[in-house]
Motif scaffolding. Structure first.
Motif, PDB file in Angstrom:
ATOM      1  N   CYS A   1      83.688 -19.743  27.927  1.00  0.00           N
ATOM      2  CA  CYS A   1      83.547 -20.546  26.717  1.00  0.00           C
ATOM      3  C   CYS A   1      84.585 -20.119  25.690  1.00  0.00           C
ATOM      4  CB  CYS A   1      82.139 -20.426  26.128  1.00  0.00           C
ATOM      5  SG  CYS A   1      81.686 -18.750  25.642  1.00  0.00           S
TER       6      CYS A   1
ATOM      7  N   ASN B   1      71.765 -16.215  26.940  1.00  0.00           N
ATOM      8  CA  ASN B   1      70.574 -17.041  27.130  1.00  0.00           C
ATOM      9  C   ASN B   1      70.103 -16.902  28.582  1.00  0.00           C
ATOM     10  OD1 ASN B   1      68.570 -18.947  27.206  1.00  0.00           O
ATOM     11  ND2 ASN B   1      69.829 -20.624  26.412  1.00  0.00           N
TER      12      ASN B   1
ATOM     13  N   SER C   1      79.714 -20.988  18.726  1.00  0.00           N
ATOM     14  CA  SER C   1      79.813 -21.115  20.177  1.00  0.00           C
ATOM     15  C   SER C   1      79.657 -22.571  20.594  1.00  0.00           C
ATOM     16  CB  SER C   1      78.743 -20.260  20.858  1.00  0.00           C
ATOM     17  OG  SER C   1      78.741 -20.461  22.255  1.00  0.00           O
ATOM     18  N   ASP C   2      80.434 -22.989  21.601  1.00  0.00           N
ATOM     19  CA  ASP C   2      80.341 -24.352  22.119  1.00  0.00           C
ATOM     20  C   ASP C   2      79.594 -24.411  23.441  1.00  0.00           C
ATOM     21  OD1 ASP C   2      82.125 -23.070  23.723  1.00  0.00           O
ATOM     22  OD2 ASP C   2      83.691 -24.608  23.632  1.00  0.00           O
ATOM     23  N   THR C   3      78.841 -23.358  23.770  1.00  0.00           N
ATOM     24  CA  THR C   3      78.126 -23.320  25.039  1.00  0.00           C
ATOM     25  C   THR C   3      76.711 -22.819  24.813  1.00  0.00           C
ATOM     26  OG1 THR C   3      78.129 -22.359  27.275  1.00  0.00           O
ATOM     27  CG2 THR C   3      78.973 -20.994  25.498  1.00  0.00           C
ATOM     28  N   ASP C   4      75.830 -23.117  25.773  1.00  0.00           N
ATOM     29  CA  ASP C   4      74.455 -22.644  25.710  1.00  0.00           C
ATOM     30  C   ASP C   4      74.295 -21.259  26.315  1.00  0.00           C
ATOM     31  OD1 ASP C   4      73.743 -25.046  24.540  1.00  0.00           O
ATOM     32  OD2 ASP C   4      73.280 -25.999  26.472  1.00  0.00           O
ATOM     33  N   SER C   5      75.358 -20.714  26.896  1.00  0.00           N
ATOM     34  CA  SER C   5      75.250 -19.418  27.562  1.00  0.00           C
ATOM     35  C   SER C   5      75.012 -18.285  26.574  1.00  0.00           C
ATOM     36  CB  SER C   5      76.514 -19.135  28.374  1.00  0.00           C
ATOM     37  OG  SER C   5      76.707 -20.122  29.367  1.00  0.00           O
TER      38      SER C   5
ATOM     39  N   GLU D   1      74.369 -17.045  22.279  1.00  0.00           N
ATOM     40  CA  GLU D   1      73.920 -17.413  20.947  1.00  0.00           C
ATOM     41  C   GLU D   1      74.202 -16.253  20.004  1.00  0.00           C
ATOM     42  OE1 GLU D   1      69.799 -18.663  18.581  1.00  0.00           O
ATOM     43  OE2 GLU D   1      69.799 -18.237  20.750  1.00  0.00           O
TER      44      GLU D   1
ATOM     45  N   ALA E   1      70.199 -20.132  30.762  1.00  0.00           N
ATOM     46  CA  ALA E   1      71.451 -20.879  30.921  1.00  0.00           C
ATOM     47  C   ALA E   1      72.352 -20.181  31.924  1.00  0.00           C
ATOM     48  CB  ALA E   1      72.169 -21.024  29.580  1.00  0.00           C
TER      49      ALA E   1
END
Length: 839
Positions: free
Chosen positions: A686, A678, A647-651, A653, A681
């Motif tokens: 994404c 998350n 994943s390229d986002t913090d939203s 995991e 976030a």
């Protein structure tokens, strides 16, 4: 390199064979002195023979790869651009060597850096155009017709605002103007020049088509009129005037289909001159239709009726004439489909042209006096109950409805009683009289009719006690001597009236939607263990059936077969793609109910060695990615198959995965990857990088026995995008206007965009697809040649938050499509997130 392991009498070696590029089929690779099993003899050579494998797309010719691509005539003449997938998975764009860029790519210009290539492309287009132009003079009518059809397709297939004329002698030269770059003072003139250039290019073909309309061959006339009808849909100005006289003469053609298409083409080209000529043309056409329709089959009548509906939408001032014209057909002989088409057409006009409502309802009331079709009678009575109380004189329709309570069968009597109840609820001044009529039906022999009567009487009597009707008087004044605002008072009382809520307001969902929501609730693990009463809020949200909007429903049965082909030829585990694929897995039970499941998204080409599709299952705090993997290699078996997701986002995991244990040739299996949201976030779209990982086992295709040692392997696949529509379910609000006003603008987001679509209809479709919401109130339908349209959308966001959007899509003076959109919901965060899907 090699490794060796000592045994009692033999030495085992592992040989790595490097196959050079360009090796031919049956060519060998020799390793000298590798075989020394006999101590007393000279070591033998180890020889590997290369066998070329068949590929479904590519074939080999020497040191070249050959791929067969079919081209249309237009692509062969004007050039083409295709995207192909190489053997290693790379995507490569292949262009005609003389053509760099295409009109459909959105660039709107030639991108070649070489001026000679531009010149060659222009020369190629000119040669093709001249060839087609020469064919217009061929002695065979069919050859001339095909040449004219090709010229029409070539000249009109380019965007309305883009590309240049294909005729080098044309004095109008222009370039494509990107709609995002803003408008200039010369854009209107450019648009006129573009249409003039197209008209000049197409002029020779139109001259030939005009001659072919008078051909003695029915096939030539039929083909010509079909082409003109298609041309008039997008460019009516090219057909109007020049062909009108010839088209009117063809209305009486012995071939009824030719006459029908002539009428439909004339309807699309009427009123181009404007003024009194428009009225005269419509009146004259209706006279032609009245004498023509009685001699044709019902299937052709239906085509004419649908065209009349579009004509009334285009010219609302002629609604009384067209509604009267349609009502005459209701009283004449005709089959059920023909009569139903007329009724549907009139009801559609009442929604889109409100001025027609009073007159249309009166004509429908006259029709049900002698209607022999029960279905149509009940449909009309339902419309009367919904729309009649809102007209200027609702009392005039009560007599027609009550007659059905006395003279008709049980189904029609039940529908009549329901309509009377709605009149009593929506018109308090008529409530006393309606109650009298309903009490006279208490002894009806039909159980359903009596039940409806008893229910309506109970609701109306209760409403009369709580909100008694007080006749308004012109002499009544307020306490301060001022006039009382009767309109506001009546409206406020109607909102408080329980009869209006119970009988006039629609349910929160349709019965079909309610049934699917209940089934989904029952299928949810643990849902039926509670003894609490079930409310609408407890039911899962499912997508509406897309009868409105032209989209498919959320019922995903059968999607797997459309993805990987007929499952009958495959053996292996069943690959369900709906919520059932998740509900049956114990590891996901703690995630709760599935909010929405997407359709299978292809991550590889269908001809690839491993075909992978992804289904996104959305939960409140999790996303489960279901990867359906199919093995198409005959001599391989895949074990421990999983998809590595980055994943390229913090939203989100990655928190877990469930691999597929075994996938043999010709079978499919599921592996799952779990993403957890998350809490700290902000939710945002994404892109997830994906890579297929598995253990490769070589097997004998005939016996299935393993050959060699298993080894780990990786296979790249396309990224998976988590988008805004993934969190929105297509759900229609019962009353869009009421919801929009009640929500207010506290959390409203206003935006304005310039779109790249070429017309309003395609822009409406693009907005619906991009937003992932459900069209309401029939606003998905766009009037022909409309320059402005209002689109209403609604949906349910993750967490049960209802979202609504009003979009105004208009064609600006520069020819650019302008979108103005307002988004409302009960949450500012949701409104902001939904607005992000448009950029």
């Amino acid at each position: 390199t090699s490794t060796s392991t000592s045994t009692s009498s033999r030495t085992r070696k592992t040989v790595e064979v490097e196959i050079p590029r360009g090796m031919l089929n049956q060519q060998s690779i020799r390793y000298s002195g590798y075989v020394d099993t006999i101590k007393t003899s000279t070591p033998a050579d180890l020889i590997f023979v290369v066998k070329q494998k068949h590929h479904p797309t590519y074939s080999r010719k020497g040191f070249d790869l050959v791929m067969e691509v079919r081209l249309s005539f237009k692509e062969a003449i004007c050039g083409f651009e295709r995207e192909i997938v190489h053997l290693d998975g790379r995507k490569i764009k292949i262009r005609n060597p003389y053509f760099e860029g295409s009109s459909g790519s959105g660039s709107g210009s030639y991108t070649s850096s070489s001026s000679s290539k531009k010149s060659s492309s222009s020369q190629l287009c000119t040669i093709g155009y001249k060839f087609l132009k020469a064919c217009l003079r061929h002695e065979s009518e069919m050859v001339a017709f095909e040449a004219a059809s090709s010229i029409c397709s070539l000249c009109t297939a380019t965007p309305l605002h883009g590309n240049r004329s294909i005729n080098n002698n044309n004095k109008y030269k222009y370039k494509y103007s990107n709609s995002n770059s803003g408008s200039s003072s010369d854009d209107v003139n450019d648009l006129q020049m573009q249409n003039a250039a197209k008209l000049q290019d197409i002029q020779p073909a139109l001259s030939v088509l005009q001659i072919l309309l008078s051909s003695h061959k029915p096939a030539a006339r039929l083909g010509t009129i079909k082409l003109l009808y298609k041309l008039s849909t997008s460019y009516p100005q090219f057909v109007s005037g020049r062909f009108n006289n010839s088209l009117e003469a063809l209305i009486g053609d012995s071939n009824r289909l030719i006459g029908t298409l002539s009428i439909m083409t004339l309807m699309k080209t009427l009123g181009r001159g404007g003024g009194n000529g428009e009225n005269v043309a419509i009146d004259r056409l209706l006279k032609h239709i009245s004498s023509f329709v009685s001699h044709i089959a019902d299937e052709y009548k239906i085509m004419v009726i649908k065209s009349l509906e579009q004509l009334c939408i285009s010219y609302p001032n002629k609604f009384s004439l067209i509604i009267c014209f349609l009502s005459k057909f209701l009283r004449e002989d005709g089959g059920f489909m023909f009569k139903r088409t007329i009724v549907n057409c009139i009801e559609s006009l009442m929604d889109q042209v409100p001025e027609t409502r009073d007159l249309a309802l009166l004509y429908l009331c006259e029709f049900i006096e002698d209607c022999e079709y029960i279905t149509l009678s009940t449909q009309i009575l339902t419309s009367l109950g919904n729309l009649g109380p809102t007209t200027t004189s609702p009392a005039r329709y009560v007599r027609f409805i009550y007659n059905r309570c006395i003279l008709e069968n049980a189904k029609i009597r039940a529908a009549s009683v329901a309509a009377l109840g709605k009149f009593g609820a929506g018109c308090p001044s008529l409530r006393f009289s309606i109650l009298k009529l309903l009490r006279s039906c208490l002894l009806d022999e039909s159980d359903e009719t009596r039940d409806r009567v008893i229910l309506a009487i109970a609701i109306l009597e209760d409403a009369d006690e709580k909100c008694p009707f007080v006749p308004s008087s012109s002499f009544d004044h307020g306490d301060d001597g001022g006039d009382v605002d009767e309109g506001d008072t009546a409206e406020d009382k109607k909102e408080e009236d329980p009869a209006v809520f119970l009988l006039m307001h629609k349910l929160p969902c349709t019965f079909d939607n309610l049934e699917r929501r209940l089934k989904s609730y029952i299928d949810t693990p643990g849902a039926m263990e509670s003894d609490d009463a079930i409310t609408f809020a407890d039911l899962p949200v499912v997508e509406d059936s897309k009868a409105e909007g032209g989209e498919s429903s959320n019922d995903q049965s059968g999607l797997f077969e459309s993805v990987v082909g007929p499952s009958a030829s495959f053996k292996g585990e069943s690959s369900s793609v709906g919520p059932d694929a998740i509900n049956n897995i114990p590891e996901f039970a703690a995630f709760g109910r599935v909010f929405q499941s997407s359709e299978p998204l292809p991550l590889t080409e269908t001809e690839a060695e491993y075909v992978v599709h992804c289904v996104k299952h959305i939960f409140d705090q999790h996303i489960v990615l279901q990867f359906i993997t199919q093995n198409t290699i005959e001599d391989q078996r895949l074990q421990n198959v999983s998809v590595c997701v980055e994943s390229d986002t913090d939203s989100f995991e990655v928190t877990g995965e469930i691999p597929a244990q075994n996938i043999s040739y010709g079978t499919s299996a599921n592996c799952f990857t779990v993403l957890e949201r998350n809490p700290g976030a902000e939710l945002s779209p994404c892109a997830l990088g994906c890579e297929l990982k598995f253990t490769m086992v070589q097997v004998d295709p005939t016996t299935g026995e393993e050959e060699g040692e298993p080894y780990e392997e990786e296979y790249p696949v396309e990224n998976v995008e988590i988008l805004v529509p993934d969190f929105i379910v297509h759900s229609r609000v019962p009353d869009f206007r009421r919801y929009w006003e009640s929500t207010g603008n506290a959390h409203e987001i206003l935006q304005k965009f310039s779109l790249q679509e070429q017309d309003v209809a395609s822009a409406v479709k693009a907005v619906i697809d991009c937003m992932g919401m459900q069209p309401c109130d029939g606003t998905h339908a766009v009037k022909p040649s409309a320059r402005q349209h209002m689109l209403h959308l609604s949906g349910t966001f993750l967490g049960g938050v209802t979202v609504a959007a009003r979009s105004q899509i208009s064609l600006g003076p520069s020819g650019a499509i302008i979108l103005k959109i307002a988004i409302r919901s009960g949450s500012a965060e949701v409104s902001k997130f939904v607005s992000g899907c448009l950029g």
